[in-house]
Scaffold this active site. Structure first.
Site, PDB file in Angstrom:
ATOM      1  N   LEU A  37     -25.562  23.710   9.552  1.00 20.71           N
ATOM      2  CA  LEU A  37     -26.422  23.105  10.740  1.00 20.71           C
ATOM      3  C   LEU A  37     -27.493  22.316  10.138  1.00 20.71           C
ATOM      4  CD1 LEU A  37     -26.986  26.084  13.095  1.00 20.71           C
ATOM      5  CD2 LEU A  37     -26.101  23.970  13.622  1.00 20.71           C
ATOM      6  N   ARG A  46     -28.544  18.497  10.893  1.00 25.29           N
ATOM      7  CA  ARG A  46     -30.012  18.008  11.515  1.00 25.29           C
ATOM      8  C   ARG A  46     -30.177  16.774  10.753  1.00 25.29           C
ATOM      9  NH1 ARG A  46     -31.415  24.471  11.218  1.00 25.29           N
ATOM     10  NH2 ARG A  46     -30.679  24.822  13.558  1.00 25.29           N
ATOM     11  N   GLY A  84     -29.536  20.014  21.203  1.00 26.47           N
ATOM     12  CA  GLY A  84     -28.184  20.399  20.147  1.00 26.47           C
ATOM     13  C   GLY A  84     -28.755  20.514  18.503  1.00 26.47           C
ATOM     14  N   GLU A  85     -28.007  21.206  18.024  1.00 22.47           N
ATOM     15  CA  GLU A  85     -28.268  21.671  16.183  1.00 22.47           C
ATOM     16  C   GLU A  85     -29.602  22.207  16.130  1.00 22.47           C
ATOM     17  OE1 GLU A  85     -25.564  21.047  15.259  1.00 22.47           O
ATOM     18  OE2 GLU A  85     -24.572  18.912  16.005  1.00 22.47           O
ATOM     19  N   GLY A  86     -29.901  23.108  17.519  1.00 19.53           N
ATOM     20  CA  GLY A  86     -31.051  23.885  17.121  1.00 19.53           C
ATOM     21  C   GLY A  86     -32.207  23.294  17.852  1.00 19.53           C
TER      22      GLY A  86
END
Length: 281
Positions: free
Chosen positions: A140, A144, A263-265
């Protein structure tokens, strides 16, 4: 590459080199931001692990050749009981659900996965048993950085659309680009893009040098995602009514950009990460 055995690298890097497609299976219907709450299990049975569970919102689902799937091998251990597995398409017991009908990023396949007594060879475990959560978090962090790059590209496209339209659109007897209100919007878009580039290059360089970059990647993702959303919103505003129409591409960029703060956090989760990490120093 970072966690694979030599045999795994030899096999799967060849697939990647031949334009194979990979997917990352972490998110579940009841485990999004709370990644540690996943319910998919993998129970050892001789030389295999038997996997059961579901995944949701998996990018490249249905088109990927290889999937990295997170599952709990020791549920009682919490995050330390999560392991990662390499799963190839066509594995018995592995089903891909129908594609999600998304608001944006519609050119990217996204679907759920179902595992029903899927047997995965023990040599397909990535890393050691219990390494799954660590592998997921490292993945992740890298993703980012990609969000920063995507945000830059989307924003530059939005700027180009807005700039060209402002030069051509006549109002009150002159192009709207002559009005300070439009010039300020364009200026803020340029400033945002330049800042996004700098923060993205900075974290990418840290990653390339092998330096710690978790907080930097989170900052990059939050800033770039939110700035991109603002830029795409301003592009629509410059186009006015035409920006709201599907005849012009600005509305598509606006819809695509929204994923960058989810997405991705999510931005909220990453602000928690940044704040807690900073205060812990």
């Amino acid at each position: 590459m970072k966690f694979g055995t030599n045999e795994q690298k030899k096999k799967y890097m060849r697939i990647a080199a031949n334009e194979g497609i990979f997917a990352f299976g972490l998110t579940e219907p009841d485990a999004g931001s709370d990644a540690a709450g996943l319910k998919t299990t993998a129970k050892r049975d001789g030389d295999y692990y038997v996997v059961n569970g579901r995944k949701a919102w998996i990018t490249n689902a249905g088109v990927a050749d290889v999937y990295i799937v997170m599952a709990k091998t020791s549920p009682e251990k919490g995050v330390k009981g999560i392991s990662a597995f390499i799963v190839e398409k066509g594995t018995p017991g592995f089903t891909v659900c129908s594609d999600e009908e998304k608001m944006g990023m519609r050119g990217s396949n996204t679907a759920g996965l179902i595992f029903e007594d899927m047997r995965v060879p023990k040599e397909n475990m990535l890393g050691k048993e219990g390494d799954g959560f660590k592998i997921a978090m490292v993945s992740l962090d890298c993703a980012r950085i990609s969000i920063g790059a995507i945000a830059c590209g989307l924003s530059e496209h939005a700027l180009e659309i807005a700039k060209n339209y402002a030069k051509e659109r006549i109002a009150f007897g002159k192009p709207i680009s002559n009005f300070q209100a439009i010039q300020f919007k364009i200026a803020d878009m340029v400033i945002g893009i330049e800042n996004m580039k700098l923060i993205t290059y900075n974290v990418a360089e840290k990653y390339a040098k092998g330096e710690e970059f978790t907080v930097d990647a989170a900052c990059c993702k939050v800033y770039a995602g939110e700035t991109c959303c603002r830029i795409c919103d301003e592009a629509i505003q410059i186009l006015g009514g035409n920006g709201y129409s599907k005849e012009y591409p600005a509305e598509r960029l606006y819809r695509d950009a929204k994923l960058l703060v989810i997405g991705e956090g999510t931005s909220e989760i990453l602000r928690m990460l940044i704040g807690r990490t900073t205060l812990a120093d």
